[in-house]
Design a protein around this motif. Structure first.
Motif, short mmCIF file in Angstrom:
data_model
loop_
_atom_site.label_atom_id
_atom_site.label_comp_id
_atom_site.label_asym_id
_atom_site.label_seq_id
_atom_site.Cartn_x
_atom_site.Cartn_y
_atom_site.Cartn_z
N THR A 26 0.86 -1.17 0.00
CA THR A 26 0.00 0.00 0.00
C THR A 26 0.90 1.23 0.00
OG1 THR A 26 -1.69 -1.17 1.25
CG2 THR A 26 -1.79 1.24 1.28
N VAL A 27 0.63 2.15 -0.90
CA VAL A 27 1.38 3.40 -0.97
C VAL A 27 0.47 4.50 -0.44
CG1 VAL A 27 2.58 5.03 -2.47
CG2 VAL A 27 2.67 2.58 -2.97
N GLU A 28 0.86 5.10 0.67
CA GLU A 28 0.09 6.20 1.24
C GLU A 28 0.51 7.49 0.56
OE1 GLU A 28 -2.30 6.06 3.49
OE2 GLU A 28 -2.10 3.94 3.98
N SER A 29 -0.45 8.29 0.18
CA SER A 29 -0.12 9.58 -0.43
C SER A 29 -0.98 10.64 0.22
CB SER A 29 -0.34 9.54 -1.94
OG SER A 29 -1.71 9.42 -2.25
N ASN A 30 -0.88 11.84 -0.27
CA ASN A 30 -1.69 12.93 0.25
C ASN A 30 -3.17 12.63 0.03
OD1 ASN A 30 0.48 14.50 1.06
ND2 ASN A 30 0.69 15.41 -0.96
N GLY A 31 -4.01 13.28 0.79
CA GLY A 31 -5.44 13.12 0.63
C GLY A 31 -5.94 13.78 -0.64
N LEU A 32 -7.19 13.55 -0.93
CA LEU A 32 -7.81 14.04 -2.16
C LEU A 32 -7.70 15.56 -2.30
CD1 LEU A 32 -9.36 13.12 -4.64
CD2 LEU A 32 -11.46 13.30 -3.31
N ASN A 33 -7.93 16.29 -1.22
CA ASN A 33 -7.84 17.76 -1.28
C ASN A 33 -6.43 18.22 -1.63
OD1 ASN A 33 -10.54 18.11 -0.72
ND2 ASN A 33 -10.22 18.38 1.47
N ALA A 34 -5.43 17.61 -1.02
CA ALA A 34 -4.04 18.01 -1.30
C ALA A 34 -3.66 17.65 -2.73
CB ALA A 34 -3.09 17.35 -0.32
N LEU A 35 -4.09 16.49 -3.21
CA LEU A 35 -3.78 16.10 -4.59
C LEU A 35 -4.42 17.07 -5.58
CD1 LEU A 35 -4.26 12.24 -4.33
CD2 LEU A 35 -2.09 13.48 -4.54
N THR A 36 -5.65 17.51 -5.26
CA THR A 36 -6.34 18.49 -6.12
C THR A 36 -5.63 19.84 -6.06
OG1 THR A 36 -8.43 17.35 -5.76
CG2 THR A 36 -8.54 19.61 -6.57
N ARG A 37 -5.31 20.29 -4.85
CA ARG A 37 -4.64 21.58 -4.67
C ARG A 37 -3.31 21.62 -5.40
NH1 ARG A 37 -2.87 21.38 0.70
NH2 ARG A 37 -1.01 20.49 -0.22
#
Length: 96
Positions: A26-37
Protein backbone atom coordinates in the motif's frame (compact mmCIF):
# COMPACT_ATOMS: atom_id res chain seq x y z
CA UNK A 1 8.57 -3.90 -10.76
CA UNK A 2 5.00 -3.29 -9.66
CA UNK A 3 1.57 -3.00 -11.16
CA UNK A 4 -1.31 -0.86 -9.98
CA UNK A 5 -4.04 -3.02 -8.45
CA UNK A 6 -7.49 -1.58 -9.18
CA UNK A 7 -9.03 -3.41 -6.22
CA UNK A 8 -8.16 -0.42 -4.01
CA UNK A 9 -10.58 1.83 -5.88
CA UNK A 10 -9.88 5.38 -7.07
CA UNK A 11 -6.92 7.47 -5.99
CA UNK A 12 -7.85 8.95 -2.61
CA UNK A 13 -4.67 8.88 -0.62
CA UNK A 14 -3.98 5.17 -0.94
CA UNK A 15 -2.74 3.15 -3.89
CA UNK A 16 -2.30 -0.61 -3.83
CA UNK A 17 0.54 -2.07 -5.86
CA UNK A 18 1.23 -5.71 -6.59
CA UNK A 19 4.80 -6.84 -7.25
CA UNK A 20 5.53 -9.34 -9.98
CA UNK A 21 5.89 -12.02 -7.26
CA UNK A 22 2.37 -11.27 -5.96
CA UNK A 23 3.35 -9.33 -2.82
CA UNK A 24 0.98 -6.42 -2.23
CA UNK A 25 2.08 -2.99 -0.96
CA UNK A 26 0.00 0.00 0.00
CA UNK A 27 1.38 3.40 -0.97
CA UNK A 28 0.09 6.20 1.24
CA UNK A 29 -0.12 9.58 -0.43
CA UNK A 30 -1.69 12.93 0.25
CA UNK A 31 -5.44 13.12 0.63
CA UNK A 32 -7.81 14.04 -2.16
CA UNK A 33 -7.84 17.76 -1.28
CA UNK A 34 -4.04 18.01 -1.30
CA UNK A 35 -3.78 16.10 -4.59
CA UNK A 36 -6.34 18.49 -6.12
CA UNK A 37 -4.64 21.58 -4.67
CA UNK A 38 -1.24 20.48 -5.95
CA UNK A 39 -2.75 19.82 -9.39
CA UNK A 40 -1.63 16.22 -9.51
CA UNK A 41 -4.97 14.46 -9.13
CA UNK A 42 -6.04 14.47 -12.78
CA UNK A 43 -2.59 13.55 -14.18
CA UNK A 44 -2.31 10.80 -11.55
CA UNK A 45 -5.73 9.39 -12.44
CA UNK A 46 -4.73 9.35 -16.10
CA UNK A 47 -1.35 7.72 -15.41
CA UNK A 48 -2.19 5.24 -12.67
CA UNK A 49 -4.58 2.91 -14.44
CA UNK A 50 -5.16 -0.77 -13.83
CA UNK A 51 -2.10 -2.73 -14.91
CA UNK A 52 0.19 0.31 -15.26
CA UNK A 53 3.80 -0.56 -14.49
CA UNK A 54 5.20 1.85 -11.93
CA UNK A 55 8.30 2.31 -9.80
CA UNK A 56 7.99 3.68 -6.26
CA UNK A 57 10.80 5.02 -4.10
CA UNK A 58 10.07 5.76 -0.46
CA UNK A 59 10.28 4.71 3.15
CA UNK A 60 8.54 1.83 4.89
CA UNK A 61 5.93 2.76 7.46
CA UNK A 62 7.03 2.79 11.09
CA UNK A 63 5.90 -0.03 13.33
CA UNK A 64 2.81 0.40 15.47
CA UNK A 65 5.04 0.62 18.57
CA UNK A 66 7.12 3.42 17.04
CA UNK A 67 3.98 5.36 16.06
CA UNK A 68 2.52 4.95 19.56
CA UNK A 69 5.69 6.38 21.12
CA UNK A 70 4.59 9.74 19.68
CA UNK A 71 0.83 9.13 19.38
CA UNK A 72 -0.18 6.87 22.31
CA UNK A 73 -3.85 6.81 21.29
CA UNK A 74 -3.14 5.52 17.78
CA UNK A 75 -6.04 3.06 17.43
CA UNK A 76 -5.03 0.47 14.81
CA UNK A 77 -2.24 -1.83 13.80
CA UNK A 78 -0.26 -0.76 10.75
CA UNK A 79 0.14 -2.76 7.59
CA UNK A 80 3.91 -3.48 7.47
CA UNK A 81 3.71 -3.46 3.65
CA UNK A 82 2.94 0.26 3.55
CA UNK A 83 5.25 2.74 1.86
CA UNK A 84 5.47 6.51 2.34
CA UNK A 85 6.45 7.50 -1.21
CA UNK A 86 9.08 10.03 -2.15
CA UNK A 87 8.78 9.41 -5.88
CA UNK A 88 6.43 7.40 -8.03
CA UNK A 89 6.83 7.18 -11.77
CA UNK A 90 5.78 5.11 -14.70
CA UNK A 91 8.29 2.65 -16.03
CA UNK A 92 10.05 4.45 -18.87
CA UNK A 93 9.85 7.78 -17.00
CA UNK A 94 6.58 8.63 -18.71
CA UNK A 95 5.38 10.56 -15.63
CA UNK A 96 6.49 11.37 -12.08
Amino acid sequence: MTRYDQSCGPIQGRIVLRLDDGTTYTVESNGLNALTRDRVLEPAKAAVVFGARVAVTGNPIRSTAQIREHFPDYPTEVNPNTVDPRLMHGVGNSWS
